[in-house]
Motif scaffolding. Structure first.
Motif, PDB file in Angstrom:
ATOM      1  N   LYS A 447       0.852  -1.179   0.000  1.00  0.00           N
ATOM      2  CA  LYS A 447       0.000   0.000   0.000  1.00  0.00           C
ATOM      3  C   LYS A 447       0.898   1.243   0.000  1.00  0.00           C
ATOM      4  O   LYS A 447       1.986   1.235   0.565  1.00  0.00           O
ATOM      5  N   TYR A 448       0.382   2.318  -0.596  1.00  0.00           N
ATOM      6  CA  TYR A 448       1.154   3.563  -0.651  1.00  0.00           C
ATOM      7  C   TYR A 448       0.187   4.730  -0.762  1.00  0.00           C
ATOM      8  O   TYR A 448      -0.791   4.658  -1.512  1.00  0.00           O
ATOM      9  N   ASP A 449       0.450   5.789  -0.006  1.00  0.00           N
ATOM     10  CA  ASP A 449      -0.412   6.973  -0.023  1.00  0.00           C
ATOM     11  C   ASP A 449       0.206   8.064  -0.890  1.00  0.00           C
ATOM     12  O   ASP A 449       1.295   8.568  -0.589  1.00  0.00           O
ATOM     13  N   PHE A 450      -0.475   8.413  -1.967  1.00  0.00           N
ATOM     14  CA  PHE A 450      -0.054   9.497  -2.836  1.00  0.00           C
ATOM     15  C   PHE A 450      -0.719  10.804  -2.385  1.00  0.00           C
ATOM     16  O   PHE A 450      -1.812  10.805  -1.813  1.00  0.00           O
ATOM     17  N   VAL A 478      -6.391   2.798  -6.954  1.00  0.00           N
ATOM     18  CA  VAL A 478      -6.239   3.985  -6.113  1.00  0.00           C
ATOM     19  C   VAL A 478      -7.632   4.504  -5.794  1.00  0.00           C
ATOM     20  O   VAL A 478      -8.510   4.563  -6.667  1.00  0.00           O
ATOM     21  N   ASP A 479      -7.868   4.875  -4.506  1.00  0.00           N
ATOM     22  CA  ASP A 479      -9.195   5.342  -4.135  1.00  0.00           C
ATOM     23  C   ASP A 479      -9.283   6.855  -4.255  1.00  0.00           C
ATOM     24  O   ASP A 479      -8.358   7.529  -4.726  1.00  0.00           O
ATOM     25  N   ALA A 480     -10.399   7.425  -3.835  1.00  0.00           N
ATOM     26  CA  ALA A 480     -10.671   8.850  -4.005  1.00  0.00           C
ATOM     27  C   ALA A 480      -9.749   9.727  -3.166  1.00  0.00           C
ATOM     28  O   ALA A 480      -9.688  10.946  -3.385  1.00  0.00           O
ATOM     29  N   ASN A 481      -9.043   9.137  -2.214  1.00  0.00           N
ATOM     30  CA  ASN A 481      -8.131   9.907  -1.361  1.00  0.00           C
ATOM     31  C   ASN A 481      -6.662   9.662  -1.684  1.00  0.00           C
ATOM     32  O   ASN A 481      -5.792  10.090  -0.926  1.00  0.00           O
ATOM     33  N   GLY A 482      -6.385   8.973  -2.780  1.00  0.00           N
ATOM     34  CA  GLY A 482      -5.001   8.741  -3.178  1.00  0.00           C
ATOM     35  C   GLY A 482      -4.355   7.544  -2.522  1.00  0.00           C
ATOM     36  O   GLY A 482      -3.135   7.356  -2.633  1.00  0.00           O
ATOM     37  N   HIS A 483      -5.157   6.697  -1.824  1.00  0.00           N
ATOM     38  CA  HIS A 483      -4.602   5.490  -1.210  1.00  0.00           C
ATOM     39  C   HIS A 483      -4.463   4.415  -2.289  1.00  0.00           C
ATOM     40  O   HIS A 483      -5.459   3.968  -2.863  1.00  0.00           O
ATOM     41  N   TYR A 484      -3.246   3.984  -2.526  1.00  0.00           N
ATOM     42  CA  TYR A 484      -2.946   3.091  -3.650  1.00  0.00           C
ATOM     43  C   TYR A 484      -2.657   1.689  -3.140  1.00  0.00           C
ATOM     44  O   TYR A 484      -2.044   1.499  -2.065  1.00  0.00           O
ATOM     45  N   GLN A 545      15.565   2.223  -5.404  1.00  0.00           N
ATOM     46  CA  GLN A 545      14.871   1.932  -4.164  1.00  0.00           C
ATOM     47  C   GLN A 545      13.523   1.267  -4.436  1.00  0.00           C
ATOM     48  O   GLN A 545      12.779   1.677  -5.334  1.00  0.00           O
ATOM     49  N   VAL A 546      13.195   0.249  -3.646  1.00  0.00           N
ATOM     50  CA  VAL A 546      11.908  -0.445  -3.727  1.00  0.00           C
ATOM     51  C   VAL A 546      11.218  -0.310  -2.378  1.00  0.00           C
ATOM     52  O   VAL A 546      11.797  -0.655  -1.339  1.00  0.00           O
ATOM     53  N   TYR A 547       9.996   0.211  -2.396  1.00  0.00           N
ATOM     54  CA  TYR A 547       9.235   0.337  -1.156  1.00  0.00           C
ATOM     55  C   TYR A 547       8.469  -0.959  -0.904  1.00  0.00           C
ATOM     56  O   TYR A 547       7.746  -1.454  -1.777  1.00  0.00           O
ATOM     57  N   ILE A 548       8.635  -1.516   0.306  1.00  0.00           N
ATOM     58  CA  ILE A 548       7.926  -2.721   0.717  1.00  0.00           C
ATOM     59  C   ILE A 548       7.065  -2.371   1.920  1.00  0.00           C
ATOM     60  O   ILE A 548       7.580  -1.993   2.978  1.00  0.00           O
ATOM     61  N   ASP A 549       5.781  -2.468   1.782  1.00  0.00           N
ATOM     62  CA  ASP A 549       4.849  -2.215   2.868  1.00  0.00           C
ATOM     63  C   ASP A 549       5.041  -3.293   3.941  1.00  0.00           C
ATOM     64  O   ASP A 549       5.001  -4.493   3.632  1.00  0.00           O
TER      65      ASP A 549
END
Length: 752
Positions: A447-450, A478-484, A545-549
């Motif tokens: 998950k990632y927040d834009f 991605v939802d309406a708040n940028g949560h991906y 770089q790789v982001y891992i939740d």
């Protein structure tokens, strides 16, 4: 940064040490013939109509596995909404201040600063802060070339003229002072250091107190001063303009006020009689001219139309050729280059610090090649090291912030000057740019927040437009708040936000393999009943770089020291000991030790008996330490040195402390003046293996070192204290224990 102070024999400084003090230095990285390598663009955005900001990451910067981060400004000075200015700390010659504070002062004056970098080299002594070379600001000559410059060695400057055209050339000032029909050369302005013979004019900008003073005792007592009232309309010295005034008084005593409508004519050494002969109420005049480079006949070229300038200490690119003879040591760097079309490339390169390891720094030869490949036909090296800093007002933001990683312990260093970029565009109300933060590579399932920022067409921030953003994604959801959520398999795509018909996007790559992964914290020591969030740091095969939740992993914690939840949050209990933290995602399993232990540890107290608090004495003999640096002769053994001893009369606690005497008389000032104190936790000829093993054990810590402390009995002379220690991977880490604002200025008292 060039650091220099006056030579003198300084009294003793006494230390009580509570951490490791191995003051060795980082090794140098040399230039290579390898190519630059492919850039991973971390961020790229147009911050105004004439300035674009890019953050680039190179994993093979002129050498395999050589990771360097370059922050870059591409500037078009011909843009009608772009202005380039200089700023001086506190608008004063003898002063230092952070770049951010210098920019804020200009913002209060009405200058819409959108970016900036540190400027000229300077005297880092806290008594000074004087810039190394000539400086122009808003058409005013702030300070002339230094006293050591003359026709064969004028320093090279970057400048802007009043037609907004840039240039790079040797610049110097020449002045004339006239009285009763006689002219005298007065080529120095606002130079109150290291003038031996000659005339100097000073304005009220000389010091923060607006007084006629010298920064160093060696410059005092060899001058005569004339205070000259120029008039209410005097606003500084502008090249090409003649100023007339009246002598108010003549004195050989400094420390008097310089009113804003006045200047001081100083006669130093053999020029004292010229000033001494001036009579009260005598009418005088003076003028300064600027010269830049030589013409075809080798004559100085008059250049009084320069409005902005900063001085450099070295060429990086000259007439299209990279200069590869500079300092090869990897360090933080700041550089400015000019392309053939007059556009500019301004860069900073980060170096490692106690809190940042994302970039190894660069030597000047490699930086020269980078600037050449960026298109610069001429480029200069500006102040670097701990001074290196870039500030940027990103599109949609209201103020510039630091986007580089300054190396000092408290971040931004106090510096003498800066080069600032200003937008003159009027703020609009229509959405012209949507900036989505940021380009990212994600491990599948993460998950990632834009987020996004709104700006007008010139990068000025605006309100939220006509409603919330419409988010969309070409890979994952991605939802309406940028949560991906990266839930659509591997691949590449984008996440976009659209406001009022204007779309902005960020690149997204989703992967299911990584080249290397680790915890963000390893071999961690915690205290009882403490919580700590664990995460991952990972790179792909290209070093990106790789982001891992953390939530994609399965977590466990052994050893009975606490528990870990599904998101990697560790909570210790009341037990002590060591356990193993394990995280598994896909085919990868990562482990690290977690130790629940004591809250603090004394490394060395120099005592031979207990200090009454129950802390055991260190009891190491003098042979357990040695020294190096500019203050000492070549003699590595403290046992036979007159400079090192244990003091039983000055002590913080217990029965003794370590005493350092030092002598800076032979310091050439070609490099930093250092006093290096080094403990022998390693085996050697100076003492027994048993004592070396005992010190090695004492100087190793089994706790997570959030803070290091040293008690110092100051002598009022040493400005800086720095420790270099080794981390769990045997890598040197540098930590400044004092800052620009907090130096060892205390005298005959203990401070920690």
């Amino acid at each position: 940064m060039r650091r220099f102070q006056r030579s003198k024999k300084w009294p003793a400084m006494v230390l009580a040490i509570a951490t490791v003090l191995n003051l060795s230095s980082f090794g140098a990285l040399t230039a290579h013939a390898d190519p630059l390598g492919e850039a991973n663009v971390l961020k790229s955005e147009k911050i105004s109509s004439g300035v674009n900001f890019t953050s680039e990451e190179y994993n093979n910067y002129y050498k395999a596995n050589n990771r360097v981060v370059v922050n870059r400004l591409d500037v078009n000075p011909a843009d009608s909404n772009t202005k380039i200015i200089t700023a001086k700390a506190y608008d004063t010659i003898s002063a230092v201040e952070t770049i951010g504070d210098q920019a804020n002062r200009e913002i209060l004056k009405g200058n819409q600063v959108i970016a900036g970098v540190d400027g000229d080299f300077y005297d880092i002594d806290p008594a000074s802060g004087n810039p190394l070379g000539l400086m122009m600001k808003d058409g005013e000559l702030i300070v002339s070339q230094a006293p050591d410059e003359h026709a064969s060695n004028y320093r090279t400057s970057f400048y802007m003229d009043n037609a907004n055209k840039p240039g790079i050339d040797q610049i110097h000032a020449e002045g004339k002072f006239s009285v009763a029909g006689t002219d005298y050369d007065v080529n120095l302005l606002n130079r109150n250091q290291a003038v031996n013979n000659g005339l100097v004019i000073h304005t009220s900008k000389l010091t923060k107190t607006r007084k006629m003073t010298h920064n160093y005792a060696a410059d005092r007592g060899k001058s005569v001063f004339a205070l000259i009232r120029v008039g209410n309309h005097f606003d500084g010295v502008h090249p090409g303009q003649t100023y007339t005034g009246t002598v108010v008084n003549v004195t050989s005593t400094e420390g008097f006020d310089i009113p804003d409508d006045s200047v001081v004519l100083e006669g130093v050494g053999t020029s004292q009689p010229i000033v001494q002969a001036l009579e009260t109420n005598a009418e005088v005049s003076f003028t300064y001219d600027l010269y830049a480079g030589k013409d075809a006949d080798n004559h100085d070229v008059l250049k009084n139309d320069i409005v902005t300038s900063l001085t450099s200490n070295a060429w990086l690119v000259r007439d299209g050729a990279a200069v590869t003879t500079g300092d090869p040591a990897a360090n933080a760097r700041t550089a400015l280059g000019m392309k053939a079309d007059g556009s500019l490339v301004v860069v900073t390169v980060d170096k490692p610090s106690s809190s940042y390891t994302g970039s190894v720094g660069t030597g000047l030869p490699d930086l020269a090649k980078y600037m050449q490949e960026a298109g610069a036909v001429n480029a200069l090296n500006l102040d670097g090291g701990g001074s290196t800093e870039m500030i940027v007002r990103q599109a949609g933001s209201d103020r510039p912030v630091t986007i580089s990683h300054p190396g000092d312990v408290n971040g931004s260093r106090l510096v003498s000057s800066s080069l600032l970029f200003v937008s003159t565009a009027t703020k609009g109300t229509t959405v012209g740019n949507v900036v989505v933060d940021k380009n990212v590579t994600l491990y599948t399932g993460s998950k990632y927040d834009f987020s996004y920022r709104l700006a007008d067409e010139f990068g000025n921030p605006i309100s939220g437009g006509n409603g919330p953003a419409a988010w969309a994604s070409t890979i994952g959801t991605v939802d309406a708040n940028g949560h991906y959520l990266a839930n659509a398999g591997i691949g590449a795509g984008e996440v976009s936000a659209t406001v009022d018909g204007v779309k902005g996007s960020a690149k997204v790559s989703v992967v299911d393999t990584v080249y290397n992964a680790a915890f963000t914290s390893n071999n961690v020591v915690m205290i009882n009943n403490q919580q700590k969030q664990f995460g991952f740091t990972a790179v792909d095969a290209s070093g990106n770089q790789v982001y891992i939740d953390p939530s994609v992993a399965a977590w466990s914690l052994s050893g009975g020291i606490g528990e870990v939840d599904a998101n990697g949050l560790v909570s210790t209990n009341g037990n002590g000991g060591t356990g193993t933290l394990t995280a598994t995602f896909g085919p990868y399993t990562i482990t690290t030790n977690v130790t629940v232990g004591p809250k603090e540890q004394i490394i060395d107290n120099f005592d031979t008996v207990s200090d009454g608090t129950g802390i055991n004495p260190s009891n190491f003999p003098i042979q357990g330490y040695h020294f190096s640096g500019t203050a000492y002769p070549t003699n590595p053994n403290a046992a036979s040195s007159p400079y090192f001893s244990f003091s039983t009369t000055i002590k913080h606690s217990g029965d003794r402390s370590f005493k350092m005497d030092y002598d800076m008389a032979n310091w050439s000032k070609a490099a930093n003046g250092t006093l290096n104190w080094i403990p022998h936790w390693y085996k050697g000829a100076n003492w027994s293996d048993d004592l070396a093993a005992a010190m090695d054990k004492s100087y190793k810590t089994d706790i997570y070192p959030k803070k290091f402390g040293i008690w110092v009995y100051g002598d009022g002379k040493a400005p800086w204290l720095r420790v270099i220690f080794k981390d769990g991977t045997n890598t040197n880490k540098t930590l400044d224990l004092t800052t620009e604002r907090s130096k060892i200025h205390h005298f005959r008292q203990w401070r920690g």
